[in-house]
Design a protein around this motif. Structure first.
Motif, PDB file in Angstrom:
ATOM      1  N   GLY A 154       0.820  -1.213   0.000  1.00  0.00           N
ATOM      2  CA  GLY A 154       0.000   0.000   0.000  1.00  0.00           C
ATOM      3  C   GLY A 154       0.850   1.257   0.000  1.00  0.00           C
ATOM      4  O   GLY A 154       0.562   2.214  -0.731  1.00  0.00           O
ATOM      5  N   PHE A 155       1.915   1.268   0.803  1.00  0.00           N
ATOM      6  CA  PHE A 155       2.828   2.417   0.805  1.00  0.00           C
ATOM      7  C   PHE A 155       3.511   2.566  -0.553  1.00  0.00           C
ATOM      8  O   PHE A 155       3.683   3.677  -1.052  1.00  0.00           O
ATOM      9  CB  PHE A 155       3.887   2.279   1.903  1.00  0.00           C
ATOM     10  CG  PHE A 155       3.380   2.574   3.285  1.00  0.00           C
ATOM     11  CD1 PHE A 155       2.540   3.640   3.529  1.00  0.00           C
ATOM     12  CD2 PHE A 155       3.771   1.790   4.349  1.00  0.00           C
ATOM     13  CE1 PHE A 155       2.094   3.928   4.818  1.00  0.00           C
ATOM     14  CE2 PHE A 155       3.329   2.062   5.634  1.00  0.00           C
ATOM     15  CZ  PHE A 155       2.488   3.129   5.872  1.00  0.00           C
ATOM     16  N   TRP A 156       3.894   1.449  -1.159  1.00  0.00           N
ATOM     17  CA  TRP A 156       4.538   1.486  -2.480  1.00  0.00           C
ATOM     18  C   TRP A 156       3.588   2.097  -3.512  1.00  0.00           C
ATOM     19  O   TRP A 156       3.994   2.929  -4.324  1.00  0.00           O
ATOM     20  CB  TRP A 156       4.974   0.077  -2.889  1.00  0.00           C
ATOM     21  CG  TRP A 156       5.576   0.009  -4.238  1.00  0.00           C
ATOM     22  CD1 TRP A 156       6.857   0.331  -4.599  1.00  0.00           C
ATOM     23  CD2 TRP A 156       4.913  -0.411  -5.442  1.00  0.00           C
ATOM     24  NE1 TRP A 156       7.031   0.130  -5.954  1.00  0.00           N
ATOM     25  CE2 TRP A 156       5.858  -0.319  -6.493  1.00  0.00           C
ATOM     26  CE3 TRP A 156       3.638  -0.869  -5.735  1.00  0.00           C
ATOM     27  CZ2 TRP A 156       5.540  -0.651  -7.811  1.00  0.00           C
ATOM     28  CZ3 TRP A 156       3.321  -1.199  -7.035  1.00  0.00           C
ATOM     29  CH2 TRP A 156       4.276  -1.092  -8.061  1.00  0.00           C
ATOM     30  N   VAL A 157       2.326   1.704  -3.477  1.00  0.00           N
ATOM     31  CA  VAL A 157       1.334   2.253  -4.403  1.00  0.00           C
ATOM     32  C   VAL A 157       1.171   3.755  -4.158  1.00  0.00           C
ATOM     33  O   VAL A 157       1.109   4.535  -5.109  1.00  0.00           O
ATOM     34  CB  VAL A 157      -0.025   1.510  -4.280  1.00  0.00           C
ATOM     35  CG1 VAL A 157      -1.137   2.244  -5.037  1.00  0.00           C
ATOM     36  CG2 VAL A 157       0.113   0.084  -4.774  1.00  0.00           C
ATOM     37  N   MET A 158       1.125   4.164  -2.880  1.00  0.00           N
ATOM     38  CA  MET A 158       1.041   5.591  -2.585  1.00  0.00           C
ATOM     39  C   MET A 158       2.229   6.357  -3.154  1.00  0.00           C
ATOM     40  O   MET A 158       2.062   7.444  -3.722  1.00  0.00           O
ATOM     41  CB  MET A 158       0.966   5.816  -1.079  1.00  0.00           C
ATOM     42  CG  MET A 158      -0.371   5.423  -0.455  1.00  0.00           C
ATOM     43  SD  MET A 158      -0.391   5.709   1.314  1.00  0.00           S
ATOM     44  CE  MET A 158      -0.539   7.490   1.367  1.00  0.00           C
ATOM     45  N   ASP A 159       3.425   5.781  -3.030  1.00  0.00           N
ATOM     46  CA  ASP A 159       4.622   6.412  -3.593  1.00  0.00           C
ATOM     47  C   ASP A 159       4.534   6.468  -5.119  1.00  0.00           C
ATOM     48  O   ASP A 159       4.902   7.480  -5.730  1.00  0.00           O
ATOM     49  CB  ASP A 159       5.888   5.654  -3.178  1.00  0.00           C
ATOM     50  CG  ASP A 159       6.210   5.795  -1.711  1.00  0.00           C
ATOM     51  OD1 ASP A 159       5.713   6.755  -1.068  1.00  0.00           O
ATOM     52  OD2 ASP A 159       6.958   4.940  -1.184  1.00  0.00           O
ATOM     53  N   LEU A 160       4.034   5.393  -5.718  1.00  0.00           N
ATOM     54  CA  LEU A 160       3.952   5.310  -7.168  1.00  0.00           C
ATOM     55  C   LEU A 160       3.025   6.366  -7.744  1.00  0.00           C
ATOM     56  O   LEU A 160       3.332   6.985  -8.769  1.00  0.00           O
ATOM     57  CB  LEU A 160       3.475   3.898  -7.571  1.00  0.00           C
ATOM     58  CG  LEU A 160       3.457   3.561  -9.041  1.00  0.00           C
ATOM     59  CD1 LEU A 160       4.873   3.532  -9.591  1.00  0.00           C
ATOM     60  CD2 LEU A 160       2.762   2.220  -9.273  1.00  0.00           C
ATOM     61  N   ILE A 161       1.909   6.594  -7.091  1.00  0.00           N
ATOM     62  CA  ILE A 161       0.942   7.575  -7.619  1.00  0.00           C
ATOM     63  C   ILE A 161       1.149   8.971  -7.018  1.00  0.00           C
ATOM     64  O   ILE A 161       0.412   9.891  -7.340  1.00  0.00           O
ATOM     65  CB  ILE A 161      -0.518   7.101  -7.438  1.00  0.00           C
ATOM     66  CG1 ILE A 161      -0.865   6.902  -5.972  1.00  0.00           C
ATOM     67  CG2 ILE A 161      -0.766   5.851  -8.238  1.00  0.00           C
ATOM     68  CD1 ILE A 161      -2.327   6.529  -5.733  1.00  0.00           C
ATOM     69  N   GLY A 162       2.153   9.108  -6.155  1.00  0.00           N
ATOM     70  CA  GLY A 162       2.518  10.420  -5.646  1.00  0.00           C
ATOM     71  C   GLY A 162       1.693  10.939  -4.493  1.00  0.00           C
ATOM     72  O   GLY A 162       1.537  12.149  -4.338  1.00  0.00           O
ATOM     73  N   LEU A 163       1.154  10.061  -3.692  1.00  0.00           N
ATOM     74  CA  LEU A 163       0.390  10.515  -2.505  1.00  0.00           C
ATOM     75  C   LEU A 163       1.265  10.667  -1.293  1.00  0.00           C
ATOM     76  O   LEU A 163       2.210  10.054  -1.071  1.00  0.00           O
ATOM     77  CB  LEU A 163      -0.737   9.531  -2.195  1.00  0.00           C
ATOM     78  CG  LEU A 163      -1.860   9.480  -3.216  1.00  0.00           C
ATOM     79  CD1 LEU A 163      -2.887   8.439  -2.808  1.00  0.00           C
ATOM     80  CD2 LEU A 163      -2.523  10.820  -3.369  1.00  0.00           C
TER      81      LEU A 163
END
Length: 163
Positions: A154-163
């Protein structure tokens, strides 16, 4: 400080934590004054956390909503182990000597604990501490490792989409 005075301080700390915490329980409270101070600070933070726990992303709180987690706070004086029990996503109990069978262990230092607790955005402060390595999390069980993987994803996805 004499041992009887230390025991009295610990007893008063437990009484204050249980009374002021609205049912929050602290077990095994044979603590040093520094440990008592940290637990008082954590109690205050816990009241805020529990008030806003429902607003945190479910993929963060869900994997640990009814679990036990050990927090290891490392300092030059040694390691303070605090067991934290969650029920329905909220903190309901501290154990000043750790939990039996925690699902994960979080390791950090007192400065990082303080930074997260005083931050206007504690979720982001915790996430930044994970990214810079001042917080590490280790799965203690197979299920804990899997659930921790979900959170890291989940953190990786947040980093990927810039959140």
């Amino acid at each position: 400080m004499t041992s009887s005075l230390r025991a009295a301080v610990a007893f008063l700390a437990v009484l204050a934590l249980v009374t002021a915490g609205g049912g929050l329980v602290v077990d095994n409270a044979d603590l040093t004054p520094e440990e008592v101070n940290l637990l008082f600070a954590m109690r205050e933070y816990t009241l805020t956390y529990n008030e806003y726990a429902d607003r945190l992303p479910g993929w963060v709180t869900g994997p640990f909503e009814n679990e036990r987690v050990d927090l290891h706070v490392e300092s030059p004086d040694g390691v303070l182990v605090i067991g934290i029990t969650f029920k329905d996503g909220k903190i309901v109990q501290f154990d000043a000597k750790g939990c039996p069978d925690p699902i994960v262990t979080v390791t950090t230092d007192p400065e990082t604990v303080e930074e997260v607790m005083v931050s206007d955005r504690p979720f982001d402060a915790f996430r930044a501490a994970m990214q810079n390595g001042t917080v590490t999390i280790k799965g203690e069980t197979f299920i804990g490792t899997l659930r921790l993987g979900l959170v890291r994803f989940g953190f990786w996805v947040m980093d990927l989409i810039g959140l």
